[in-house]
Enzyme design. Structure first.
Site, mmCIF file in Angstrom:
data_model
loop_
_atom_site.group_PDB
_atom_site.id
_atom_site.type_symbol
_atom_site.label_atom_id
_atom_site.label_comp_id
_atom_site.label_asym_id
_atom_site.label_seq_id
_atom_site.Cartn_x
_atom_site.Cartn_y
_atom_site.Cartn_z
ATOM 1 N N SER A 42 -35.663 20.142 -26.695
ATOM 2 C CA SER A 42 -36.034 19.242 -27.777
ATOM 3 C C SER A 42 -36.547 17.910 -27.239
ATOM 4 C CB SER A 42 -34.838 19.068 -28.722
ATOM 5 O OG SER A 42 -35.238 18.501 -29.935
ATOM 6 N N ASP A 97 -36.765 24.452 -32.572
ATOM 7 C CA ASP A 97 -36.083 23.588 -31.608
ATOM 8 C C ASP A 97 -35.236 24.344 -30.590
ATOM 9 O OD1 ASP A 97 -34.122 21.565 -30.559
ATOM 10 O OD2 ASP A 97 -35.172 20.291 -32.000
#
Length: 318
Positions: free
Chosen positions: A49, A185
């Site tokens: 991320s 993510d």
């Protein structure tokens, strides 16, 4: 390719600024000790991320201080304010209905394109591993700069995929190894990618025989302390849990990986992490007040005797 020295970077949205400041502290400690910079001190960098963005920045030659400026200067483009969100959300009503991600990701994509340009994953200046999750195959995707099938992937797209936090940003469409993917993510796989990096280092072709031979620096973005009361946890349904469950899942796998890594690596494992005050823990709070508080927390942590002692031990092992 030997991968003895590992740098691992957590996810955490705007709190990636904290990681950058801590890495800047590590960089200065390396300089004072007469050692190579971060890129010269680690054999593998892993990121999830926001940690993927920081890792990619380091891998193309950006200093931690420059990455910190990226968060400061582009935070409102990545996480637009209410007025801009309402405008873009109005355009999404016909396409996706009232239930849409909080941000449309256009600002995030513009920033990533500006930072990484036409750079390909295989052009990283050090081995790089980035996590994501494919919702079509329901399987993790581990992007590797040293994997021939991944080397031509645009670096900005790899970072975009890894940072598509559910409810915050839409999934990113991308073809990986000839397969169409809907990527979200990397934090849903490993918000703390340290265990993935350790596993990669222990592959037969990585020339590391024992996890105790590793030196691992795992860098967090601050640990949430905001509790969810029993009454809420018992009474909440799907609607109330929609956003908090993302934070809970990210935090849970971050802490479990920290435990696993400590047991596997032992004295060669180093973790930079600090408790966040309530109000500093949102992934997308880009207010000036929040950034000042995050910077204060990060710099205060670096100045603690315990942190300085940890860095001294780390430098002796690198």
């Amino acid at each position: 390719m030997k991968m003895r020295r590992i740098l691992s970077l957590d996810g955490g949205g705007i709190r990636g600024l904290v990681s950058c400041l801590w890495l800047d502290g590590v960089e200065h400690a390396l300089q004072r000790a007469g050692k190579p910079d971060l890129r010269g001190s680690f054999d593998l960098v892993a990121g999830s991320s926001t940690g993927a963005i920081v890792a990619a920045g380091l891998a193309v030659g950006l200093a931690p201080a420059a990455m910190a400026d990226l968060y400061r200067d582009h935070r409102h483009a990545i996480f637009p304010g209410m007025a801009q969100r309402l405008w873009t959300r109005a355009g999404q009503l016909l396409e996706v209905g009232v239930s849409a991600p909080k941000y449309d990701a256009r600002g995030l994509e513009d920033v990533l394109r500006a930072v990484f340009g036409e750079t390909r994953l295989g052009q990283a200046q050090l081995p790089l591993m980035i996590t994501a999750y494919d919702t079509i195959s329901r399987a993790p995707v581990l992007f590797k700069s040293f994997k021939p099938e991944h080397q031509d992937l645009p670096l900005w797209e790899v970072c975009r995929a890894s940072s598509a936090a559910p409810t915050y940003f839409p999934a990113h469409a991308m073809q990986v190894e000839g397969v169409d993917c809907a990527l979200i993510d990397g934090g849903v796989v490993a918000n703390n990618p340290t265990a993935c990096a350790i596993a990669e280092a222990l592959r037969k072709d990585a020339q590391v025989d024992n996890s105790r031979d590793l030196v691992v620096l795992s860098v967090g973005t601050g640990e949430r302390t905001r509790s969810i009361p029993l009454a809420a946890a018992r009474a909440w349904g799907a609607l109330e849990w929609a956003v908090p469950i993302i934070d809970v899942l990210f935090d849970g796998n971050t802490d479990s990986v920290d435990y696993i890594a400590r047991q596997l690596v032992g004295d060669g494992y180093f973790r930079m992490q600090e408790h966040l005050h309530i109000g500093l823990d949102d992934l997308d709070d880009t207010s000036a007040t929040n950034l000042i508080a995050l910077e204060f927390m990060a710099k205060e942590y670096l100045g603690k005797p315990g942190t300085q002692q940890m860095l001294e031990r780390l430098l002796r092992q690198l």
